[in-house]
Design a protein around this motif. Structure first.
Motif, PDB file in Angstrom:
ATOM      1  N   GLN A 110     -18.622  -4.080   8.344  1.00 41.24           N
ATOM      2  CA  GLN A 110     -17.173  -3.940   8.225  1.00 41.24           C
ATOM      3  C   GLN A 110     -16.781  -2.462   8.214  1.00 41.24           C
ATOM      4  OE1 GLN A 110     -14.818  -6.594   8.246  1.00 41.24           O
ATOM      5  NE2 GLN A 110     -13.643  -4.745   8.703  1.00 41.24           N
ATOM      6  N   GLU A 111     -17.538  -1.708   7.434  1.00 39.90           N
ATOM      7  CA  GLU A 111     -17.229  -0.283   7.299  1.00 39.90           C
ATOM      8  C   GLU A 111     -17.359   0.438   8.639  1.00 39.90           C
ATOM      9  OE1 GLU A 111     -15.859   3.023   5.488  1.00 39.90           O
ATOM     10  OE2 GLU A 111     -15.801   0.938   4.819  1.00 39.90           O
ATOM     11  N   SER A 112     -18.420   0.126   9.381  1.00 40.64           N
ATOM     12  CA  SER A 112     -18.589   0.827  10.653  1.00 40.64           C
ATOM     13  C   SER A 112     -17.489   0.433  11.633  1.00 40.64           C
ATOM     14  CB  SER A 112     -19.978   0.567  11.244  1.00 40.64           C
ATOM     15  OG  SER A 112     -20.220  -0.806  11.336  1.00 40.64           O
ATOM     16  N   GLY A 113     -17.059  -0.832  11.572  1.00 41.69           N
ATOM     17  CA  GLY A 113     -15.959  -1.257  12.446  1.00 41.69           C
ATOM     18  C   GLY A 113     -14.667  -0.543  12.093  1.00 41.69           C
ATOM     19  N   THR A 114     -14.341  -0.520  10.803  1.00 38.93           N
ATOM     20  CA  THR A 114     -13.104   0.113  10.348  1.00 38.93           C
ATOM     21  C   THR A 114     -13.107   1.603  10.690  1.00 38.93           C
ATOM     22  OG1 THR A 114     -13.189  -1.416   8.512  1.00 38.93           O
ATOM     23  CG2 THR A 114     -11.578   0.343   8.358  1.00 38.93           C
ATOM     24  N   ARG A 115     -14.267   2.227  10.429  1.00 38.71           N
ATOM     25  CA  ARG A 115     -14.391   3.652  10.700  1.00 38.71           C
ATOM     26  C   ARG A 115     -14.260   3.928  12.194  1.00 38.71           C
ATOM     27  NH1 ARG A 115     -18.031   7.432   6.965  1.00 38.71           N
ATOM     28  NH2 ARG A 115     -17.296   6.194   5.214  1.00 38.71           N
ATOM     29  N   GLY A 116     -14.938   3.110  12.980  1.00 36.79           N
ATOM     30  CA  GLY A 116     -14.876   3.284  14.435  1.00 36.79           C
ATOM     31  C   GLY A 116     -13.446   3.160  14.925  1.00 36.79           C
ATOM     32  N   ALA A 117     -12.738   2.162  14.389  1.00 38.48           N
ATOM     33  CA  ALA A 117     -11.353   1.934  14.804  1.00 38.48           C
ATOM     34  C   ALA A 117     -10.494   3.131  14.428  1.00 38.48           C
ATOM     35  CB  ALA A 117     -10.813   0.669  14.153  1.00 38.48           C
ATOM     36  N   ARG A 118     -10.734   3.662  13.226  1.00 36.50           N
ATOM     37  CA  ARG A 118      -9.920   4.787  12.776  1.00 36.50           C
ATOM     38  C   ARG A 118     -10.183   6.009  13.644  1.00 36.50           C
ATOM     39  NH1 ARG A 118     -11.548   6.485   7.473  1.00 36.50           N
ATOM     40  NH2 ARG A 118     -11.403   4.286   6.882  1.00 36.50           N
ATOM     41  N   LEU A 119     -11.445   6.236  13.962  1.00 29.92           N
ATOM     42  CA  LEU A 119     -11.784   7.389  14.802  1.00 29.92           C
ATOM     43  C   LEU A 119     -11.203   7.244  16.200  1.00 29.92           C
ATOM     44  CD1 LEU A 119     -15.494   8.182  13.856  1.00 29.92           C
ATOM     45  CD2 LEU A 119     -13.480   9.624  13.501  1.00 29.92           C
ATOM     46  N   ALA A 120     -11.161   6.003  16.687  1.00 28.04           N
ATOM     47  CA  ALA A 120     -10.701   5.779  18.061  1.00 28.04           C
ATOM     48  C   ALA A 120      -9.180   5.827  18.160  1.00 28.04           C
ATOM     49  CB  ALA A 120     -11.204   4.432  18.560  1.00 28.04           C
ATOM     50  N   ASP A 121      -8.488   5.619  17.028  1.00 31.97           N
ATOM     51  CA  ASP A 121      -7.036   5.465  17.101  1.00 31.97           C
ATOM     52  C   ASP A 121      -6.316   6.800  17.105  1.00 31.97           C
ATOM     53  OD1 ASP A 121      -4.514   4.565  17.126  1.00 31.97           O
ATOM     54  OD2 ASP A 121      -4.718   3.220  15.403  1.00 31.97           O
ATOM     55  N   LYS A 122      -5.635   7.100  18.202  1.00 29.88           N
ATOM     56  CA  LYS A 122      -4.937   8.374  18.327  1.00 29.88           C
ATOM     57  C   LYS A 122      -3.506   8.288  17.803  1.00 29.88           C
ATOM     58  CE  LYS A 122      -8.564   9.820  20.401  1.00 29.88           C
ATOM     59  NZ  LYS A 122      -9.588  10.429  19.530  1.00 29.88           N
ATOM     60  N   ARG A 123      -3.138   7.149  17.256  1.00 25.87           N
ATOM     61  CA  ARG A 123      -1.786   7.041  16.713  1.00 25.87           C
ATOM     62  C   ARG A 123      -1.707   7.704  15.345  1.00 25.87           C
ATOM     63  NH1 ARG A 123      -1.137   0.738  17.568  1.00 25.87           N
ATOM     64  NH2 ARG A 123      -3.302   0.980  16.964  1.00 25.87           N
ATOM     65  N   ILE A 124      -2.891   7.932  14.754  1.00 25.43           N
ATOM     66  CA  ILE A 124      -2.911   8.568  13.441  1.00 25.43           C
ATOM     67  C   ILE A 124      -3.065  10.064  13.636  1.00 25.43           C
ATOM     68  CG2 ILE A 124      -4.147   8.671  11.248  1.00 25.43           C
ATOM     69  CD1 ILE A 124      -5.170   5.760  12.165  1.00 25.43           C
ATOM     70  N   ARG A 125      -2.220  10.803  12.973  1.00 28.56           N
ATOM     71  CA  ARG A 125      -2.261  12.261  13.145  1.00 28.56           C
ATOM     72  C   ARG A 125      -3.530  12.856  12.581  1.00 28.56           C
ATOM     73  NH1 ARG A 125       3.560  14.488  13.155  1.00 28.56           N
ATOM     74  NH2 ARG A 125       4.617  12.664  13.932  1.00 28.56           N
TER      75      ARG A 125
END
Lengths: 220, 344
Positions: A205-220
């Motif tokens: 779960q953690e690696s998925g969440t982290r991966g998603a956060r790293l991939a998401d450019k909507r977050i400054r």
């Protein structure tokens, strides 16, 4: 069993669980990812509405999702034997796991792709994008963070199912927990397997969440 | 020949009793190189109209011709090719959130299979044109609304379109940013010669950059012509509602005032003065009061600048005493200032 003996069971069981989970998840995505996109694209408000196809695929997905996994496991035994040559073992468990997981994955993918702003799709159409270009250059990349989150959820769900498969001839943490723990009334074995499973779920779960956060450019 | 020609365009959603006529027999011609405004209240059909130009909406009947191509006869690949000749920007900017500014501008070029190096070069150049040099690597989430719209404009221009459609492009922006975006559009129109179609519900947008305007109301074109002409002498009820924005609101207020005024001998009739660009420079009302020696009250006033000239409307309440009121009205007539009695 001594605690040392129990621990010595962990590596193989853990490997089998990871193997079943990752293998099934990967194969479930091979089928579920395109299927999810077909569901979105052919929907009534999709970029290429195809009412009949959409309804049939939706019905198939719903049908497969409504069969409880324990039953599906036995129900597909002939198919498993046909594909894998046998119905017992971790490799064999992958067949029912994939069959039960791909409709779930398709729905997760559908959900993610639907989150992509309609305006962006429309803007792409205005720029002369073909449907294929919209799928590959708009829907897929724009949905990527959500898809990664979905993959983590799918993988943990499949891990849970793999434990169930472990109880009925598959390998992995589930089978150790049942065979050594439940059958021999060794509560400690079950407890250790549960802990290992918890750690595994957290890691996925953690690696998925982290991966998603790293991939998401909507977050400054 | 006109750059955009809409001929007897109709769009109906649904059928039978539930049918909604979003557009009803709309015909328009937009000339090459002009900035054309389409103004209307929400739900009037203006968004449907602009989306029919690049066939994001398929008209139920009628034809759309852009740059000599009959859009309504195209489909598949030919339609996609034709769409590349029409840039479009939106109220919500609609940028790809997972791509940088540069990658967003490059996007239409990728769609057209332009080699990457060339596409990058062009995208950089365009970002410079819209004033975003140095922000190539920024993601939309890191940019302000005005900057996002600038990226969207650069993106819309990437394929060198002949036409730029702006669907409420400034409606989500604050007044200062709106001003700067409109200035940019005007400049691009001047330097690139791109024909611009502006869809808006805001008068000031049309006043600021458009040369001609069509007013759309209830799925029809109510009125069209030169901006000055339409805004100064609105002919239809729909046009008056838009051009004289206080009218709708004033009706209730004035009705109350009138009831009260009937009992009050000091308050007389209401007249509306229309200024036409020259008289606004003179202190007309002050002159009138001084030369007639009678007071009036300004009930409502709205003046604005259209293409550098001042225009406006002022509603005055004359004194209840009829002789004084006549004197004031005579003065106005002598000065050549037209007025109309304000009626409910």
């Amino acid at each position: 069993m001594s605690f040392g003996q129990i621990l010595s069971l962990v590596p193989e069981a853990l490997w089998e669980s990871i193997y079943m989970t990752i293998g099934s998840t990967a194969l479930a995505y091979v089928i579920g990812l395109p299927l999810g996109f077909v569901l979105v694209v052919t929907a009534k408000d999709g970029i290429h509405p195809m009412r009949a196809l959409n309804m049939v695929l939706g019905a198939v997905v719903n049908f497969l999702r409504s069969i409880p996994f324990v039953i599906l496991l036995f129900f597909v035994t002939p198919l498993t034997r046909f594909i894998m040559g046998r119905a017992i073992g971790s490799e064999a468990a992958i067949v029912p796991l994939v069959i039960s997981a791909f409709p779930f994955v398709a729905r997760m993918v559908e959900q993610s792709a639907k989150e992509v702003d309609r305006g962006v799709v429309e803007a792409s159409q205005a720029m002369g994008a073909s449907n294929w270009q919209i799928i590959t250059k708009v829907l897929l990349p724009e949905a990527k963070p959500s898809l990664l989150n979905g993959a983590a959820v799918s993988a943990t769900t499949i891990l849970g199912y793999s434990a169930m498969a472990g109880c009925f001839g598959g390998g992995g943490l589930g089978s150790v927990a049942i065979n050594y723990g439940y059958q021999r009334y060794d509560f400690l074995v079950m407890f250790v397997m549960i802990i290992v499973n918890v750690v595994l779920v957290q890691a996925l779960q953690e690696s998925g969440t982290r991966g998603a956060r790293l991939a998401d450019k909507r977050i400054r | 020949m006109a750059m955009i020609e809409l001929s007897h365009l109709s769009k109906t959603y649904g059928s039978g009793e539930n049918a909604v006529h979003a557009l009803d027999d709309v015909s328009l011609e937009i000339e090459q190189g002009e900035i054309f405004g389409i103004i209307g209240l929400s739900g009037a059909g203006k968004s449907t109209l602009v989306r029919c130009i690049n066939l994001l909406e398929t008209p139920t009947s009628g034809t759309v011709t852009v740059d000599g191509k009959t859009m309504t006869s195209l489909n598949g690949k030919a339609l996609r090719e034709a769409r590349r000749n029409i840039g479009m920007i939106f109220q919500g900017f609609d940028l790809l959130m997972q791509r940088t500014a540069l990658e967003n501008v490059r996007f239409p070029l990728e769609l057209a299979h332009v080699p990457k190096a060339e596409a990058n070069e062009r995208a950089k150049e365009l970002l410079k044109t819209v004033g975003l040099e140095g922000r190539e690597g920024a993601y939309p989430a890191q940019l302000s609304g005005g900057m996002k719209q600038r990226v969207a404009i650069a993106r819309a221009l990437a394929s060198n379109p002949k036409v730029l459609l702006c669907d409420e492009a400034t409606s989500a922006l604050d007044p200062t940013t709106t001003e700067s975006i409109l200035e940019l559009l005007k400049e691009l129109n001047r330097t690139l010669g791109v024909t611009v179609v502006v869809i808006t519900h805001e008068m000031r947008v049309v006043e600021r950059i458009c040369s001609r305007v069509a007013i759309i109301a209830d799925s029809h074109i109510a009125e069209q012509g030169e901006v000055q002409e339409v805004f100064l002498h609105p002919q239809t009820e729909a046009a008056k509602k838009l051009v004289l924005p206080s009218r709708a609101g004033k009706l209730e207020g004035f009705a109350e005032a009138e009831a009260r005024d009937a009992a009050d001998p000091c308050r007389g009739e209401l007249i509306r003065l229309a200024f036409d660009g020259m008289t606004t420079d003179r202190p007309v009302i002050a002159d009138m009061i001084l030369s007639c020696g009678a007071p009036v009250s300004i009930v409502y006033a709205d003046t604005r600048s259209i293409e550098g000239k001042l225009y406006g409307h002022t509603v005055l309440q004359l004194p209840g005493d009829e002789a004084t009121a006549d004197k004031l009205k005579r003065w106005l007539r002598d000065q050549g200032i037209s007025y109309t009695k304000e009626v409910q």
